[in-house]
Design a protein around this motif. Structure first.
Motif, PDB file in Angstrom:
ATOM      1  N   ALA A  19      26.601  23.806  30.410  1.00 59.55           N
ATOM      2  CA  ALA A  19      27.016  22.832  31.421  1.00 59.55           C
ATOM      3  C   ALA A  19      26.813  23.418  32.803  1.00 59.55           C
ATOM      4  N   CYS A  20      26.598  22.537  33.755  1.00 63.29           N
ATOM      5  CA  CYS A  20      26.578  22.933  35.153  1.00 63.29           C
ATOM      6  C   CYS A  20      27.394  21.916  35.945  1.00 63.29           C
ATOM      7  N   LEU A  21      27.725  22.250  37.168  1.00 63.27           N
ATOM      8  CA  LEU A  21      28.429  21.330  38.044  1.00 63.27           C
ATOM      9  C   LEU A  21      27.430  20.661  38.965  1.00 63.27           C
ATOM     10  N   ALA A  22      27.608  19.369  39.178  1.00 62.33           N
ATOM     11  CA  ALA A  22      26.737  18.620  40.083  1.00 62.33           C
ATOM     12  C   ALA A  22      27.578  17.907  41.121  1.00 62.33           C
ATOM     13  N   GLU A  23      26.982  17.656  42.271  1.00 61.03           N
ATOM     14  CA  GLU A  23      27.672  16.939  43.331  1.00 61.03           C
ATOM     15  C   GLU A  23      26.677  16.056  44.069  1.00 61.03           C
ATOM     16  N   ARG A  24      27.213  15.132  44.826  1.00 62.61           N
ATOM     17  CA  ARG A  24      26.382  14.239  45.630  1.00 62.61           C
ATOM     18  C   ARG A  24      26.219  14.834  47.022  1.00 62.61           C
ATOM     19  N   GLY A  25      24.994  14.751  47.540  1.00 65.08           N
ATOM     20  CA  GLY A  25      24.709  15.272  48.863  1.00 65.08           C
ATOM     21  C   GLY A  25      23.786  14.345  49.614  1.00 65.08           C
ATOM     22  N   ASN A  31      14.772  13.474  46.101  1.00 62.75           N
ATOM     23  CA  ASN A  31      16.051  13.270  45.413  1.00 62.75           C
ATOM     24  C   ASN A  31      16.734  12.033  46.014  1.00 62.75           C
ATOM     25  N   PRO A  32      16.247  10.834  45.646  1.00 58.04           N
ATOM     26  CA  PRO A  32      16.711   9.597  46.293  1.00 58.04           C
ATOM     27  C   PRO A  32      18.193   9.291  46.057  1.00 58.04           C
ATOM     28  N   PHE A  33      18.783   9.865  45.011  1.00 58.60           N
ATOM     29  CA  PHE A  33      20.198   9.607  44.740  1.00 58.60           C
ATOM     30  C   PHE A  33      21.121  10.671  45.353  1.00 58.60           C
ATOM     31  N   GLY A  34      20.545  11.748  45.876  1.00 57.10           N
ATOM     32  CA  GLY A  34      21.371  12.804  46.456  1.00 57.10           C
ATOM     33  C   GLY A  34      22.261  13.487  45.439  1.00 57.10           C
ATOM     34  N   PHE A  35      21.794  13.572  44.197  1.00 58.24           N
ATOM     35  CA  PHE A  35      22.586  14.131  43.089  1.00 58.24           C
ATOM     36  C   PHE A  35      21.916  15.404  42.625  1.00 58.24           C
ATOM     37  N   ASP A  36      22.618  16.551  42.772  1.00 53.53           N
ATOM     38  CA  ASP A  36      21.971  17.813  42.436  1.00 53.53           C
ATOM     39  C   ASP A  36      23.015  18.860  42.042  1.00 53.53           C
ATOM     40  N   VAL A  37      22.543  20.050  41.693  1.00 54.31           N
ATOM     41  CA  VAL A  37      23.421  21.144  41.289  1.00 54.31           C
ATOM     42  C   VAL A  37      24.385  21.470  42.441  1.00 54.31           C
ATOM     43  N   ALA A  38      25.649  21.632  42.113  1.00 53.02           N
ATOM     44  CA  ALA A  38      26.670  21.908  43.134  1.00 53.02           C
ATOM     45  C   ALA A  38      26.611  23.371  43.564  1.00 53.02           C
ATOM     46  N   ARG A  39      26.908  23.596  44.812  1.00 52.93           N
ATOM     47  CA  ARG A  39      27.048  24.974  45.275  1.00 52.93           C
ATOM     48  C   ARG A  39      28.345  25.545  44.695  1.00 52.93           C
ATOM     49  N   ASP A  40      28.518  26.839  44.786  1.00 51.28           N
ATOM     50  CA  ASP A  40      29.670  27.495  44.164  1.00 51.28           C
ATOM     51  C   ASP A  40      30.990  26.916  44.678  1.00 51.28           C
ATOM     52  N   VAL A  41      31.941  26.775  43.747  1.00 54.83           N
ATOM     53  CA  VAL A  41      33.290  26.306  44.083  1.00 54.83           C
ATOM     54  C   VAL A  41      34.195  27.523  44.198  1.00 54.83           C
ATOM     55  N   SER A  42      34.814  27.719  45.358  1.00 51.44           N
ATOM     56  CA  SER A  42      35.685  28.870  45.551  1.00 51.44           C
ATOM     57  C   SER A  42      37.119  28.526  45.186  1.00 51.44           C
ATOM     58  N   ALA A  43      37.945  29.553  45.027  1.00 51.64           N
ATOM     59  CA  ALA A  43      39.346  29.355  44.668  1.00 51.64           C
ATOM     60  C   ALA A  43      40.123  28.680  45.783  1.00 51.64           C
ATOM     61  N   ASP A  44      39.625  28.748  47.005  1.00 52.72           N
ATOM     62  CA  ASP A  44      40.310  28.135  48.142  1.00 52.72           C
ATOM     63  C   ASP A  44      39.983  26.658  48.294  1.00 52.72           C
ATOM     64  N   ASP A  45      38.932  26.205  47.634  1.00 52.77           N
ATOM     65  CA  ASP A  45      38.525  24.804  47.763  1.00 52.77           C
ATOM     66  C   ASP A  45      39.519  23.873  47.071  1.00 52.77           C
ATOM     67  N   VAL A  46      39.815  22.762  47.731  1.00 60.08           N
ATOM     68  CA  VAL A  46      40.476  21.658  47.040  1.00 60.08           C
ATOM     69  C   VAL A  46      39.359  20.912  46.311  1.00 60.08           C
TER      70      VAL A  46
END
Length: 411
Positions: A19-25, A31-46
């Motif tokens: 599995a990988c994490l994806a996000e909208r950008g 990439n017409p939908f702006g949907f791609d691999v997410a950058r790293d999620v840190s422990a400080d992120d909500v």
């Protein structure tokens, strides 16, 4: 591109799930939908983690993007009030060659119910190849999600952190799941417990940390009432797609009760009579008409991601309003929106030096008005009455069957 990333990940796993994490950008020509691999999620992120249903065979990227779009719409509305950013990601999964999500859900249901068939299922599992045994015990794709979202919230450089700090980090994570996603949330919780044991957290510390994880489950296909996190379930009594059938759910299908909240039975569950208002609440029943098979087949594969007219009993609505929603479903949607909003605003207020635990569900589900508290109390009272009536009728039936059995035996 996310397709290339997942293809490379699948090739490296040699048949194991991933599995990988994806996000909208930003949308681009490539990439017409702006949907791609997410950058790293840190422990400080909500962060809001969306766990989806299985969908069709293979990786349906459009389906994952649709889930994320539904969640993001409301997140953007909330975060605008705080002028702070919220990370929103979806777990894109490939189940590999050694794992079946349907079989995994069935196995967990048997194990949770202490069914006699659980031992038989476990014996069959032990006869499978080692790769399958490993995948069913703890799938690799669950480990991927855990390592990218939750691991750094309870550890730093492989060592435990203070229990208060871990609880605060976990409080900044919210999980929204649907269908098989409910199963995944339980496996993430299990893996989190195993990791906290390994890191040396005490049992009472683990319980407090897990209680800071808010899991909002919509029509989850998993056992209810076994989660140790703060799990809140939203479901239609007429949803026949989930396998967690229970006496309560069967009982509710015979009544038009609108909405009811069950705080102690099977966890924290909001049930509505049904999503579709046709045939209930004084509305005429649905009208069925003959349809050409080819037309029916075409409709099955139509993209209804932006269709606000119709929502099925099991479909994930996000926080949208659909034209066919019953009053009970609209009330359930109100609770989904309010609980999520209050929890997210609470997470955004968390500061390193000022940790406040997750509020009670009663506080999350209401606002400052007496009316909201009264409506919530009525939903809770409705749940209590329905549960009590079911228990009473069950006792009467048992007594009747026992008397009939005795009469037949004497004859």
């Amino acid at each position: 591109m996310i397709e290339t990333y997942m293809n490379n990940l699948k090739a490296a796993r040699n048949g194991y799930s991933c599995a990988c994490l994806a996000e909208r950008g930003e949308k681009t020509e490539s990439n017409p939908f702006g949907f791609d691999v997410a950058r790293d999620v840190s422990a400080d992120d909500v962060v809001v983690l969306t766990l989806t249903g299985t969908g069709i065979a293979g990786i349906n990227y459009s389906n994952y993007n649709g889930y994320l779009k539904r969640v993001n719409e409301y997140i953007e509305e909330i975060s605008a009030e705080m002028h702070e950013s919220v990370r929103s990601v979806v777990a894109v999964t490939d189940f590999g060659n050694y794992y079946s999500p349907e079989a995994a859900r069935k196995l967990l249901a048997l194990q949770s119910s202490n069914s006699p068939k659980a031992k038989e299922a476990q014996m069959k599992l032990q006869q499978m190849p080692l790769a399958s045994q490993q995948e069913y015990a703890m799938p690799r794709y669950v480990q991927d999600i855990f390592e990218r979202v939750l691991l750094e919230r309870i550890s730093k450089k492989g060592k435990r952190i203070s229990a208060v700090r871990a609880a605060q980090n976990i409080r900044k994570a919210i999980i929204i799941d649907h269908c098989h996603g409910g199963h995944v949330a339980l496996k993430l919780e299990e893996l989190m417990g195993l990791k906290m044991n390994e890191l040396g957290y005490k049992k009472n510390e683990q319980e407090k940390i897990l209680k800071q994880l808010l899991v909002m489950s919509y029509a989850p296909d998993c056992p209810l009432g076994v989660s140790k996190a703060q799990t809140i379930t939203f479901s239609s009594a007429m949803d026949l797609n989930t396998s967690h059938g229970s006496a309560l759910k069967d009982y509710l299908q015979h009544y038009d009760f609108g909405i009811a909240y069950f705080p102690d039975k099977m966890g924290n569950v909001f049930y509505c009579t049904q999503i579709d208002k046709r045939g209930i609440e004084g509305n005429p029943p649905p009208v069925y008409k003959a349809i050409d098979p080819n037309e029916w087949f075409d409709q099955m594969f139509q993209d209804r991601s932006d269709d606000r007219n119709y929502l099925g009993e099991h479909e994930f609505p996000g926080f949208y309003k659909y034209d066919n929603m019953s009053r009970g479903a609209l009330q359930m949607r109100t609770y989904m929106r309010r609980i999520f909003k209050n929890a997210l605003l609470h997470a955004l207020k968390q500061k390193e030096e000022d940790f406040t635990p997750l509020p009670s569900i009663a506080k999350l589900a209401t606002d400052d008005t007496k009316l909201s508290r009264l409506v919530f109390f009525r939903a809770k009272l409705s749940g209590y009455r329905l549960w009590s009536n079911m228990q009473f009728q069950t006792k009467l039936l048992r007594r009747k069957f026992k008397q009939d059995f005795i009469t037949v035996s004497l004859d």
